[in-house]
Write a protein that holds these residues in place. Structure first.
Motif: not given
Length: 257
Positions: A165-171, A174-190
């Motif tokens: 239920k809560y995973l569906l709400r996060m998807v 848009g929270l999951v997409n936001h977290w993916h974007r944040t992780i990619l931005a951090s990976f690019r910085r690294d």
């Protein structure tokens, strides 16, 4: 450009009567529109003649199937090769026929540098392109099959419905997409890159079109509207002055008698 502009603004005009602000505003709007139009279209022609023609970008699986580039996949026992070759969809079958299996990602990187494509999960592909520093590579938007976000639990775990239920709400939020974007931005910085997604870093070159110069027509429209308003105000001003002048003449004639 200067010749066109000078020809537009140095047209023979009759001498305007003093105080004709409506005509002056109309001429100012026309001159400004002429300068902007000549500059915009001269720049458009220059850009059209000087921008190099690029190969069309692959945006769909059909484009990928029709392209001359080969398709590569790491051979780790995935179901995808059999799924593509036995699919009833002609696009999937075409992709299966041009799919090649390799033993390592180093081989895939070599093929990517040669201009070919490879198949992998979307987020892993984005991370691989960042790690390989391929700024001219991109991820095709259309996917072969959907990627689902999940959390692995032992079969029969009692709190699985709560997590679902809560995973569906996060998807859906848009929270999951936001977290993916944040992780990619951090990976690019690294990796010493700017903290932006790979797709946002691409430069799209194309000739300018009429829609790119729509601001010119908006400015011209504002100028014409301003000239019309000035004309109406000037007309009303002259009517009031004429009415006042008529009233004064009647008073003077009455005093003379």
């Amino acid at each position: 450009m200067l010749w066109i502009t000078s020809g537009a603004v140095r047209q023979p005009m009759p001498q305007l009567p003093q105080g004709s602000w409506g005509c002056r505003l109309l001429l100012v709007a026309w001159w400004l529109a002429a300068v902007v139009l000549s500059t915009s279209y001269t720049g458009s022609i220059t850009a059209f003649l000087t921008v190099p023609r690029q190969a069309p970008k692959i945006a769909t699986l059909h484009d990928l199937a029709q392209a001359n580039s080969k398709l590569f996949l790491l051979d780790y026992g995935a179901f995808l090769p059999g799924y593509l070759t036995t699919s009833v969809d002609p696009v999937y079958r075409a992709l299966g026929q041009k799919l090649h299996l390799v033993e390592s990602y180093d081989a895939i990187r070599v093929e990517m540098e040669a201009g070919h494509a490879f198949v992998e999960g979307r987020h892993y592909t984005q991370a691989a392109l960042i790690r390989w520093r391929m700024a001219d590579a991109y991820v095709v938007e259309e996917m072969m099959f959907p990627n689902y976000n999940g959390w692995a639990f032992r079969k029969g775990t009692p709190w699985t419905p709560m997590f679902n239920k809560y995973l569906l709400r996060m998807v859906e939020s848009g929270l999951v997409n936001h977290w993916h974007r944040t992780i990619l931005a951090s990976f690019r910085r690294d990796h010493g890159l700017t903290p932006r997604l790979l797709e946002d870093n691409l430069l799209s070159l194309r000739p300018l079109s009429v829609s790119d110069s729509q601001g010119t027509f908006i400015i011209m429209g504002f100028g014409i509207a301003l000239a019309i308003v000035g004309f109406i105000l000037e007309f009303l001003h002259h009517r009031l002055r004429a009415r006042e002048a008529g009233g004064h003449s009647l008073v003077k004639s009455y005093d003379f008698q």
